[in-house]
Design a protein around this motif. Sequence first.
Motif, PDB file in Angstrom:
ATOM      1  N   ASP A  27       0.819  -1.217   0.000  1.00  0.00           N
ATOM      2  CA  ASP A  27       0.000   0.000   0.000  1.00  0.00           C
ATOM      3  C   ASP A  27       0.850   1.263   0.000  1.00  0.00           C
ATOM      4  N   ILE A  28       2.175   1.098   0.137  1.00  0.00           N
ATOM      5  CA  ILE A  28       3.097   2.225   0.121  1.00  0.00           C
ATOM      6  C   ILE A  28       4.283   1.888  -0.783  1.00  0.00           C
ATOM      7  N   GLU A  29       4.719   2.879  -1.536  1.00  0.00           N
ATOM      8  CA  GLU A  29       5.941   2.763  -2.332  1.00  0.00           C
ATOM      9  C   GLU A  29       6.955   3.774  -1.805  1.00  0.00           C
ATOM     10  N   LEU A  30       8.174   3.326  -1.634  1.00  0.00           N
ATOM     11  CA  LEU A  30       9.282   4.227  -1.344  1.00  0.00           C
ATOM     12  C   LEU A  30      10.059   4.443  -2.630  1.00  0.00           C
ATOM     13  N   LEU A  56      -0.234   4.210  -2.438  1.00  0.00           N
ATOM     14  CA  LEU A  56      -0.504   3.461  -3.661  1.00  0.00           C
ATOM     15  C   LEU A  56      -1.982   3.216  -3.935  1.00  0.00           C
ATOM     16  N   ARG A  57      -2.779   3.024  -2.910  1.00  0.00           N
ATOM     17  CA  ARG A  57      -4.196   2.713  -3.144  1.00  0.00           C
ATOM     18  C   ARG A  57      -5.068   3.635  -2.292  1.00  0.00           C
ATOM     19  N   PRO A  58      -5.196   4.906  -2.697  1.00  0.00           N
ATOM     20  CA  PRO A  58      -5.999   5.851  -1.906  1.00  0.00           C
ATOM     21  C   PRO A  58      -7.462   5.445  -1.865  1.00  0.00           C
ATOM     22  N   GLU A  59      -8.079   5.693  -0.742  1.00  0.00           N
ATOM     23  CA  GLU A  59      -9.518   5.486  -0.624  1.00  0.00           C
ATOM     24  C   GLU A  59     -10.305   6.745  -0.956  1.00  0.00           C
ATOM     25  N   SER A  60      -9.654   7.897  -0.932  1.00  0.00           N
ATOM     26  CA  SER A  60     -10.308   9.162  -1.296  1.00  0.00           C
ATOM     27  C   SER A  60     -10.667   9.164  -2.771  1.00  0.00           C
ATOM     28  N   ARG A  61     -11.760   9.823  -3.103  1.00  0.00           N
ATOM     29  CA  ARG A  61     -12.194   9.944  -4.495  1.00  0.00           C
ATOM     30  C   ARG A  61     -12.498  11.417  -4.791  1.00  0.00           C
ATOM     31  N   GLY A  62     -11.978  11.875  -5.918  1.00  0.00           N
ATOM     32  CA  GLY A  62     -12.200  13.249  -6.329  1.00  0.00           C
ATOM     33  C   GLY A  62     -13.023  13.338  -7.594  1.00  0.00           C
TER      34      GLY A  62
END
Length: 520
Positions: free
Chosen positions: A344-347, A374-380
């Motif tokens: 869920d995170i990239e460095l 990497l996989r946001p739950e927010s939606r715009g």
Amino acid sequence: MSTEYDYVIVGAGSAGCVLANRLSADPEVSVALVEAGGPDDKLEIRIPAGFKKLFKTPYDWDFTTEKQPELNGRRLYWPRGRMLGGSSGLNAQIWARGVRADYDGWEVPGWAYDDVLPYFQRAEHRIGSNAGGVYGTSGPLHISELRSPNPLTGLFLRACEEIGLARLPELNGPEQDGCSQTPVTQYRGRRWSAADAYLRPARRRANLTVLTGVQAGRVLIADGRAIGVECLDGDVLAARREVILSAGAIGSPHLLMLSGVGDAADLRANGIEPVTDLPEVGRNLQDHLSSGVIVGCTREITLASAESLANLARFLFRRTGMLTSNVGEAVAFVRTSADEPAPDIELVFAPAPFADHGLTDPPGHGMTVGVILLRPESRGRISLSGRDVLIDPCYLTAEADLRRLVAGLGRALEVVDSSALRPYVGPPMTPYWGARTPAELARWVRERAETLYHPVGTCRMGADDASVVDPELRVRGVAGLRVADVSIMPLINRGHTHAPAVMIGERAADLITGAGEWQD
């Protein structure tokens, strides 16, 4: 003026270049490729480390978001490529497809991981290592190792192993937990964009017309069918077979709305007569939000000296040296908890102090460990203000997004504190002020987080009637009109978006010609 073609493609970015090549391979059809920007003729496009010199120039759309309440009310700068090759001409050249779970998770017939893998491999021309046959080897898009990686990059990878991350033999396998030097879209030390790979070989064809400096104004729709594209200069490009929008996650929904395809009430409120009521047009916007840790370097070995005359000479005459760096020289994909189904995170490691998109250079030598959600739950949403486009990513409106970013920053600090990097690490470097506790890191995210340049999802593909496009990328309610770019992605991938954009272009070409038709 009106000129007629079989296919009119709007947007010469990653997917549009693929489509122009593949569709014009049939000498019996005529293809027009329309690009609002100009040729990709600037030296900084060829120089891998030169991409920041293209920001806020005529090669960039130079978008700005609406104010983001969860990011201290800031408006964020969103660069997007405005040239032949689109954003593949100003990106950091990272080729990271994402993982099996990304594409299987779309739950769209014909688009699972095993369905799309051949299209990735069709595009790829892997140079060098190819452990396990992960990559294609005969495609037009060169994928190579960095020619002159910085010595700090190897130390970053050792640091990742020190904190328990596996060293990956190849980055783009079906799973990618671990760390790797970055595979890049370069050929002999220079950027290799979608225009280099797909468009230049096709431009000699008499049946392909490439129009630069021509901006599409709307799709012309008559009796429920797309019949052409009206340009802002008044010219009309008529389409006998199809109009294909490949203008990206901002441009494609914007054009649909300007053409009367979108939420009917919103269109009327902005003075546009609806043609097809598709409320999801412009919604489902997702992007990779980025933060990071920036620290000084105790030795003068970073990219801070990359722009010297000596390094320019090395690049021009030998295609080696610091200017062949893509800046993001290594990556690591991590899970912030055991409950995550995939990283869920990239460095991303940069052997340079990288802040403000590289538009300002902090003085001195430093390094950056970027942290990517990497996989946001927010939606715009992409929407209209009159005929102008509004961009509202709604960053951090889902509580889990901030939690994951803070946890990712904690892993970045573990890397910085490792014995492998410790002898090279100096004090915090401006603008990073040394945040370390969870509360401090949350404040740091809100103060300085920026886009990683990966907007997707605004013309969502699906088998359901509410989706904007069906599994063959056909716009619902309008015959002869498709969207083929990252705007069709139902969910953002756990990687970077140039690779899926190219894959979508390859898959779309087969769907259009019938070679890869999905059956209802």
